[in-house]
Design a protein around this motif. Structure first.
Motif, PDB file in Angstrom:
ATOM      1  N   VAL A  33       0.817  -1.213   0.000  1.00  0.00           N
ATOM      2  CA  VAL A  33       0.000   0.000   0.000  1.00  0.00           C
ATOM      3  C   VAL A  33       0.857   1.272   0.000  1.00  0.00           C
ATOM      4  N   THR A  34       2.174   1.110  -0.144  1.00  0.00           N
ATOM      5  CA  THR A  34       3.081   2.256  -0.099  1.00  0.00           C
ATOM      6  C   THR A  34       3.448   2.721  -1.500  1.00  0.00           C
ATOM      7  N   GLU A  35       3.184   3.998  -1.789  1.00  0.00           N
ATOM      8  CA  GLU A  35       3.558   4.615  -3.060  1.00  0.00           C
ATOM      9  C   GLU A  35       4.799   5.482  -2.844  1.00  0.00           C
ATOM     10  N   THR A  36       5.795   5.283  -3.701  1.00  0.00           N
ATOM     11  CA  THR A  36       6.981   6.133  -3.696  1.00  0.00           C
ATOM     12  C   THR A  36       7.039   6.849  -5.034  1.00  0.00           C
ATOM     13  N   GLN A  37       6.948   8.177  -5.003  1.00  0.00           N
ATOM     14  CA  GLN A  37       6.952   8.937  -6.255  1.00  0.00           C
ATOM     15  C   GLN A  37       8.336   8.915  -6.881  1.00  0.00           C
ATOM     16  N   LEU A  38       8.380   8.561  -8.171  1.00  0.00           N
ATOM     17  CA  LEU A  38       9.634   8.503  -8.921  1.00  0.00           C
ATOM     18  C   LEU A  38       9.876   9.770  -9.732  1.00  0.00           C
ATOM     19  N   GLY A  39       8.810  10.480 -10.096  1.00  0.00           N
ATOM     20  CA  GLY A  39       8.940  11.699 -10.879  1.00  0.00           C
ATOM     21  C   GLY A  39       7.579  12.239 -11.254  1.00  0.00           C
ATOM     22  N   SER A  40       7.561  13.495 -11.733  1.00  0.00           N
ATOM     23  CA  SER A  40       6.297  14.110 -12.149  1.00  0.00           C
ATOM     24  C   SER A  40       6.566  15.258 -13.105  1.00  0.00           C
ATOM     25  N   THR A  41       5.504  15.684 -13.774  1.00  0.00           N
ATOM     26  CA  THR A  41       5.553  16.857 -14.631  1.00  0.00           C
ATOM     27  C   THR A  41       4.152  17.449 -14.698  1.00  0.00           C
ATOM     28  N   THR A  42       4.082  18.765 -14.930  1.00  0.00           N
ATOM     29  CA  THR A  42       2.811  19.469 -15.048  1.00  0.00           C
ATOM     30  C   THR A  42       2.871  20.391 -16.251  1.00  0.00           C
ATOM     31  N   THR A  43       1.785  20.439 -17.015  1.00  0.00           N
ATOM     32  CA  THR A  43       1.736  21.348 -18.166  1.00  0.00           C
ATOM     33  C   THR A  43       1.464  22.767 -17.693  1.00  0.00           C
ATOM     34  N   ASN A  44       1.702  23.713 -18.575  1.00  0.00           N
ATOM     35  CA  ASN A  44       1.249  25.079 -18.343  1.00  0.00           C
ATOM     36  C   ASN A  44      -0.265  25.096 -18.441  1.00  0.00           C
ATOM     37  N   ASN A  45      -0.897  26.129 -17.889  1.00  0.00           N
ATOM     38  CA  ASN A  45      -2.347  26.263 -18.060  1.00  0.00           C
ATOM     39  C   ASN A  45      -2.672  26.434 -19.533  1.00  0.00           C
ATOM     40  N   GLU A  46      -3.705  25.754 -19.978  1.00  0.00           N
ATOM     41  CA  GLU A  46      -4.172  25.864 -21.357  1.00  0.00           C
ATOM     42  C   GLU A  46      -5.598  26.385 -21.344  1.00  0.00           C
ATOM     43  N   SER A  47      -5.893  27.292 -22.262  1.00  0.00           N
ATOM     44  CA  SER A  47      -7.241  27.852 -22.365  1.00  0.00           C
ATOM     45  C   SER A  47      -8.139  26.905 -23.141  1.00  0.00           C
ATOM     46  N   LEU A  48      -9.394  26.865 -22.735  1.00  0.00           N
ATOM     47  CA  LEU A  48     -10.386  26.068 -23.441  1.00  0.00           C
ATOM     48  C   LEU A  48     -11.008  26.905 -24.543  1.00  0.00           C
ATOM     49  N   ALA A  49     -10.954  26.412 -25.770  1.00  0.00           N
ATOM     50  CA  ALA A  49     -11.603  27.075 -26.902  1.00  0.00           C
ATOM     51  C   ALA A  49     -13.082  26.705 -26.906  1.00  0.00           C
ATOM     52  N   GLY A  50     -13.887  27.441 -27.676  1.00  0.00           N
ATOM     53  CA  GLY A  50     -15.307  27.119 -27.795  1.00  0.00           C
ATOM     54  C   GLY A  50     -15.497  25.832 -28.580  1.00  0.00           C
TER      55      GLY A  50
END
Length: 143
Positions: free
Chosen positions: A48-65
């Protein structure tokens, strides 16, 4: 949206380096403005133990119509990590809530079937999108 994709290793194996992934998705904006982003995390799971190996996040993106079809390819560099048989590599995908009357659909069909139904109205949809999500993990193979 918060989705986990798990790979259970049946025998010991070592992973490490640049993990490359592609996420196909569609966004829909019925009215107003809204932004969203993706956060991807990789974990080693033992019991039940999670060890984070890495991550990434995008820049905010606008939603088009209306509908917008896209995919995101990214990279996470993970340290050299040994997995024993029965241990899990978890690929976690999270996106924030862009607001009311706005939708984000992530596609992950291993058969890569075309999207033919509008996810909002349920009617016929003429768009075509590669709907196979992919993750490429560098593994050390003893020869």
């Amino acid at each position: 949206m918060d989705l986990d994709f798990d790979v259970t290793f049946m025998k010991p194996i070592t992973a490490g380096g640049d993990v490359i992934f592609t996420i196909p998705f569609a966004t829909y904006n019925a009215s107003g403005s809204g932004d969203f982003n993706w956060t991807i995390k990789l974990y080693k799971v033992v019991g039940v133990t999670e060890t984070q190996l890495g991550s990434t996040t995008t820049n905010n993106e606008s939603l088009a119509g209306g509908w917008t079809w896209r995919s995101w390819t990214g990279k996470i560099t993970i340290p050299t990590t040994t997995f024993k048989g029965g241990e899990i590599l978890r690929f976690n995908v999270v996106t924030n809530d862009p607001g009311s009357n706005k939708y984000i659909n992530m596609y992950h069909d291993p058969a890569n079937r075309s999207v033919t139904t509008d996810p909002v109205s349920g009617g016929a949809f003429s768009g075509v999108l590669n709907v196979r999500a992919a993750i490429n993990v560098p593994l050390k193979i003893d020869l």
